[in-house]
Design a protein around this motif. Structure first.
Motif, short mmCIF file in Angstrom:
data_model
loop_
_atom_site.label_atom_id
_atom_site.label_comp_id
_atom_site.label_asym_id
_atom_site.label_seq_id
_atom_site.Cartn_x
_atom_site.Cartn_y
_atom_site.Cartn_z
N LEU A 58 -0.45 10.91 -0.33
CA LEU A 58 -1.84 10.83 -0.78
C LEU A 58 -2.26 12.08 -1.54
O LEU A 58 -2.99 12.00 -2.53
N THR A 70 -5.73 11.82 7.88
CA THR A 70 -4.50 11.44 8.59
C THR A 70 -4.13 12.49 9.63
O THR A 70 -3.27 12.24 10.48
N PHE A 98 2.17 10.53 5.10
CA PHE A 98 1.01 9.89 4.47
C PHE A 98 0.16 10.93 3.74
O PHE A 98 -0.27 10.71 2.61
N LYS A 99 -0.07 12.06 4.39
CA LYS A 99 -0.81 13.13 3.72
C LYS A 99 -0.06 13.60 2.48
O LYS A 99 -0.65 13.86 1.43
N GLU A 110 -8.95 12.89 0.08
CA GLU A 110 -8.45 11.54 0.37
C GLU A 110 -7.44 11.51 1.51
O GLU A 110 -7.30 10.51 2.20
N ALA A 111 -6.73 12.62 1.71
CA ALA A 111 -5.64 12.65 2.69
C ALA A 111 -6.00 13.36 3.99
O ALA A 111 -5.21 13.31 4.94
N GLN A 161 -4.00 3.32 7.10
CA GLN A 161 -3.06 4.16 6.36
C GLN A 161 -3.65 5.53 6.06
O GLN A 161 -2.92 6.51 5.92
N ARG A 162 -4.97 5.61 5.95
CA ARG A 162 -5.63 6.83 5.49
C ARG A 162 -6.40 7.56 6.57
O ARG A 162 -7.13 8.50 6.30
N SER A 163 -6.27 7.11 7.81
CA SER A 163 -6.97 7.76 8.92
C SER A 163 -6.15 7.52 10.19
O SER A 163 -5.02 7.05 10.15
N ASP A 220 0.85 -1.18 0.00
CA ASP A 220 0.00 0.00 0.00
C ASP A 220 0.89 1.24 0.00
O ASP A 220 2.11 1.15 0.12
N GLU A 243 -5.73 -0.75 5.08
CA GLU A 243 -5.88 0.40 4.18
C GLU A 243 -6.56 1.56 4.90
O GLU A 243 -6.21 2.72 4.69
N ILE A 286 -13.85 7.19 3.44
CA ILE A 286 -12.58 6.63 2.98
C ILE A 286 -12.83 5.38 2.13
O ILE A 286 -12.17 5.17 1.10
#
Length: 521
Positions: free
Chosen positions: A153, A390, A149-150, A386-387, A442-444, A39, A439, A424
């Protein structure tokens, strides 16, 4: 029949450099596919301390890298402010540190055009009360904290809006080469177990510490060195600024604020292969023992997680000190390997990801005959939906503001509600990805609090069943995968309150639910 897709450029690797390259090329009108075997930020881009370097750390060991960090750090602050907490930083020396290095620090910084302002030790202690009373010198620098991560993304979101396609959980398993060109790249879809073939005019190997193994599949050789760096996350934020030990780069000399927590590290430990990367209790113990000279409260701090990343270093000569290997990047055109459409970009720092992407895109575009200039040094990186999740503390503000009693909390530690989870999931599904617990993490912020997924993992799995995202025994596999990853980070920290937390998690997930029992038993 095998699936075959075509594109102008195939980018291998979904870390910061690969994501930044996807955006750079997309802004130049180049069609791309980005492939990642796991990922986003699964390698070093997700296993670092989130430090946006001023460059001062490298003034003695690598002045060129120091200048690159200085320039790129300022660019990122200006063009991607949503990813940065501009904390500022301190370089601090304590009794017993090398006085010659301390005396030369300001002059070395000045030679690299890096601001380093002397701070009286008493004032430094007022600025950062967690510092040792044995502080003898301090300098203020322009370090900052960045959310990797932000960052990745957001880059991928703009690249995707411009036509870039992502293939996550697709592993490169081979190259079909004819003469001096790669005609086809073979991928394995790890979720469906099928092979996908990609025809691309140019292929870029941006796989970080795995760059050597990917290049070997194409018949090319890279002399990689794998240096593991381990870090720990405190339950509370220990300082307002980045705090660096004022000495030549060594283990246990950086404390970085990251939202509501702090990240302390790091180490430099040679490992044989990047897949061997895992923090150990011995590393963490030694790191805390050394760090206490700078931050005494490290001895009593509760830590919620340990993790590690692999520095993708390219060695040009001999020697055994991995910290002596340049932190600059390596851009390889592979002409010497007889390949005219294969490029590798590796090494470097998170801070210099944009520069690395720019130089790689310049090379690729020359090969394609594309004369469009780079725009990432002048165009702001748009903040993406989407980002956004985080960011620590964002979801509680949204949840309290909405006051919707039906919007149940799935993660109480980080206060992530059902509505955020569903948003998400919708974003992942729109981009062709199958949503899973890891997943979502990774996004939260789910799973990142003190309980490390003990309760939210079950709530998320139950919600996914209720919404038809999981069926049959799929949830067992999801829970095991998610909790095993969290356990990797808890295992090296099993002392004090962490032992009680681990025993609770074991009782809940193994004793009650039997997740440690084989599904075929």
């Amino acid at each position: 029949m095998n699936n075959i897709v075509s594109t102008q450029v195939l980018i291998i690797g979904g870390g910061a450099t690969g994501s930044g390259l996807a955006r750079d090329l997309a802004l130049r009108g180049v069609r791309c596919i980005l492939v990642e075997k796991r990922d986003i930020n699964a390698g070093a881009s997700g296993g670092n301390h989130g430090l946006l370097h001023s460059g001062a750390r490298y003034i003695a060991s690598d002045p060129a890298a120091a200048r690159e960090c200085r320039d790129e750090g300022e660019l990122i602050k200006r063009l991607a402010p949503q990813c940065v907490e501009d904390t500022g930083g301190l370089f601090v020396a304590v009794k017993g540190d090398d006085e010659r290095y301390i005396a030369d620090f300001a002059d070395r910084c000045r030679r690299c055009d890096i601001d380093a302002i002397p701070v009286d030790p008493k004032e430094a202690l007022e600025m950062e009360p967690s510092l040792s009373a044995d502080t003898i010198a301090a300098f203020a620098v322009k370090d900052a904290s960045i959310d990797p991560f932000k960052l990745s993304l957001d880059n991928l979101a703009q690249a995707g809006a411009l036509g870039t396609r992502q293939l996550l959980h697709h592993e490169v398993v081979g190259f079909d080469r004819r003469g001096g060109r790669i005609e086809t790249v073979r991928l394995r879809d790890q979720r469906r177990g099928v092979e996908v073939r990609v025809q691309a005019e140019q292929i870029v190997n941006a796989s970080g510490a795995w760059a050597g193994s990917v290049a070997a599949l194409a018949g090319a050789r890279i002399n990689m060195v794998y240096s593991q760096g381990s870090l720990i996350i405190s339950q509370m934020r220990l300082g307002e600024r980045v705090i660096n030990r004022l000495r030549k780069a060594a283990d246990a000399d950086i404390l970085v604020p990251a939202g509501t927590v702090s990240i302390f590290g790091t180490t430099s430990k040679r490992i044989d292969a990047p897949d061997d990367c895992r923090p150990t209790t011995a590393e963490i113990d030694a790191m805390i023992d050394d760090g206490m000279a700078l931050i005494p409260s490290l001895a009593e701090t509760r830590y919620i997680r340990a993790y590690a990343g692999v520095r993708p270093l390219v060695r040009a000569g001999g020697g055994s000190d991995d910290r002596a290997v340049s932190r600059g990047y390596s851009l390889l055109d592979h002409d010497a390997d007889g390949l005219s459409n294969f490029t590798t970009i590796t090494g470097g720092k998170l801070t210099t990801y944009r520069l690395m992407a720019e130089k790689t895109a310049d090379l690729v575009c020359r090969r394609l005959g594309n004369t469009s200039p780079c725009r990432t040094a002048v165009d702001a990186l748009p903040a993406s939906s989407e980002a956004q999740y985080t960011e620590p503390g964002l979801t509680p503000k949204m949840w309290f503001k909405k006051k919707d009693a039906s919007d149940l909390l799935l993660c109480e530690c980080e206060m992530v509600p059902t509505s955020v989870f569903n948003e998400i999931v919708a974003s992942l599904s729109t981009n062709g990805h199958r949503p899973g617990l890891r997943e979502m993490g990774q996004r939260s912020r789910v799973g990142k609090g003190p309980c490390q997924g003990s309760f939210c993992s079950l709530r998320m799995a139950a919600h996914m069943y209720n919404e038809g995202m999981l069926s049959g025994s799929e949830g067992i596999g999801e829970l095991k995968d998610f909790l095993n990853e969290r356990w990797r980070g808890m295992q090296p920290l099993l002392w004090g309150p962490a032992v009680s937390q681990a025993e609770l998690q074991e009782a809940l997930h193994c004793g009650l639910l039997g997740l440690d029992v084989s599904e075929t038993a």
